[in-house]
Design an enzyme around this catalytic site. Structure first.
Site, PDB file in Angstrom:
ATOM      1  N   HIS A  79     -10.248   2.146   8.831  1.00 48.12           N
ATOM      2  CA  HIS A  79      -9.481   1.617   7.675  1.00 48.12           C
ATOM      3  C   HIS A  79     -10.429   0.892   6.709  1.00 48.12           C
ATOM      4  CE1 HIS A  79      -5.190   0.347   6.317  1.00 48.12           C
ATOM      5  NE2 HIS A  79      -6.016   0.487   5.282  1.00 48.12           N
TER       6      HIS A  79
ATOM      7  N   GLY B  64      -1.063  -1.129  -0.566  1.00 52.40           N
ATOM      8  CA  GLY B  64       0.099  -0.757   0.242  1.00 52.40           C
ATOM      9  C   GLY B  64       0.852  -2.018   0.615  1.00 52.40           C
TER      10      GLY B  64
HETATM   11  O1  GLV Z   1      -4.725  -0.220   3.088  1.00 48.74           O
HETATM   12  C1  GLV Z   1      -5.142  -0.911   2.218  1.00 48.74           C
HETATM   13  C2  GLV Z   1      -4.358  -1.397   1.140  1.00 48.74           C
HETATM   14  O2  GLV Z   1      -3.139  -1.177   1.148  1.00 48.74           O
HETATM   15  O3  GLV Z   1      -4.923  -2.027   0.230  1.00 48.74           O
END
Ligand code: GLV
Length: 329
Positions: free
Chosen positions: A295, A88
């Site tokens: 996360h 991301g």
């Molecule tokens: O959220 C984790 C990523 O974007 O690698």
């Protein structure tokens, strides 16, 4: 698997690279050290980054802090490449990189399996009430009756995937063994990969209304910010389970709280929230049908090592003026 190429620099060039986090897996740092002078952040603070990027040729941006023109200006005009260690890149001003024609690397694909695993894990945990049953045991409230803590099943269910990219497709691959009745997806039309799983491309609201499980794995953009709001929750099945393994801001958390509290939906499992971390006294954490991980999507030893290598390889390629292994634009 990350392809390690033996890149060559011209005229004994030994570039300087700054790594913004001192917890970056060492494999990537060692790969850079073979050909570059590497400075690793000591404090991981933005001030240290601003101070130490002055004059570097490459930056390994291993944090989800804002990466914009201010950072690029602070580095200076000799900067040749930046790579993140993430798939991301919503925290990056990609337009600014394009404007400057500056290569930007990122680390997709190598984390598809690990993130898909977390998605499936959350589906099982939320639909089969793992956390709620732990709470009952902790408070000595075990009830001996056949219809106690009944959950929802993946078998014969309709699974809606919001964003059928590499991770979305890997989730479909994982779930094929669970005898899913049908996959739906929305976002971009991915005919080729969708065919393998008989996944049907449908409008977003159709997916919302029909799915028993909804998995969010699309990028955070202006279009997807707060995509899941009270109106959307009101159209979901009462028995449905929502999974978010993308970005917290795609879900309106106040609306999610209401939907879970009023049993408008059955449960939710999220690996991402807004903010991160969610404050310990956040109202969502009081709900037994709210499941959360910290996360951890790509957080396995193998995957983080691969990400570390891939980001480092992006930087080496950029420094040599070659195409990056994974370019973000
Ligand atoms: O959220 C984790 C990523 O974007 O690698």
């Amino acid at each position: 698997m990350v392809t390690i190429k033996d890149v060559k620099f011209k005229d004994n060039f030994r570039p300087k690279v700054f790594v913004t986090h001192n917890d970056t897996p060492i494999v990537g740092i060692n790969l850079l050290r073979e050909k570059c002078d590497v400075i690793v952040s000591e404090t991981n603070s933005s001030q240290e980054t601003l101070d130490k990027i002055k004059g570097v040729d490459g930056i390994y941006w291993v944090s989800h802090e804002k990466l914009d023109g201010k950072i690029l200006d602070a580095a200076g005009p000799q900067l040749k490449v930046v790579s993140t260690m993430s798939v991301g890149i919503d925290y990056v001003d990609v337009e600014e990189f394009k404007r400057r024609n500056l290569p930007l690397g990122y680390t997709p694909a190598v984390l598809n399996d690990a993130v898909a695993d977390i998605g499936v894990g959350l589906m099982l945990a939320a639909s089969r009430r793992f956390h709620e049953s732990r709470l009952k045991i902790d408070s000595s409230q075990w009830e001996r009756r056949p219809q106690w803590l009944l959950g929802q099943e993946i078998r014969n269910s309709i699974v809606g995937i919001v964003g059928f990219g590499g991770i979305g497709e890997t989730i479909a691959k994982r779930l094929t063994g669970f005898d899913v009745a049908k996959f739906l997806y929305c976002g971009h039309n991915k005919k080729k990969s969708a065919e393998k799983y008989n996944a049907k491309f449908v409008p977003f609201m159709e997916l919302v209304a029909e799915s028993d499980f909804i998995i969010i794995i699309c990028p955070l953009t202006d279009e997807t910010r707060k995509l899941f709001n009270s109106e959307v929750f009101s159209k979901m099945k009462k028995t449905s389970v929502l999974i978010n393994i993308a970005r917290g801001d795609i879900v309106d958390q106040d609306a999610l709280y209401e939907a879970l509290k009023n049993n408008q939906i059955f449960a939710a499992g999220v690996d991402v929230t807004s903010p991160e971390p969610l404050p310990a006294d956040h109202k969502l954490l009081t709900l037994p049908n709210f499941y959360i991980t910290a996360h951890l999507g790509s957080a396995t030893v193998k995957t983080r090592n691969d990400m570390s290598l891939l980001g480092a390889m992006n930087i080496l390629c950029g420094l040599a003026g070659e195409p990056l292994n994974e370019a973000a634009y």
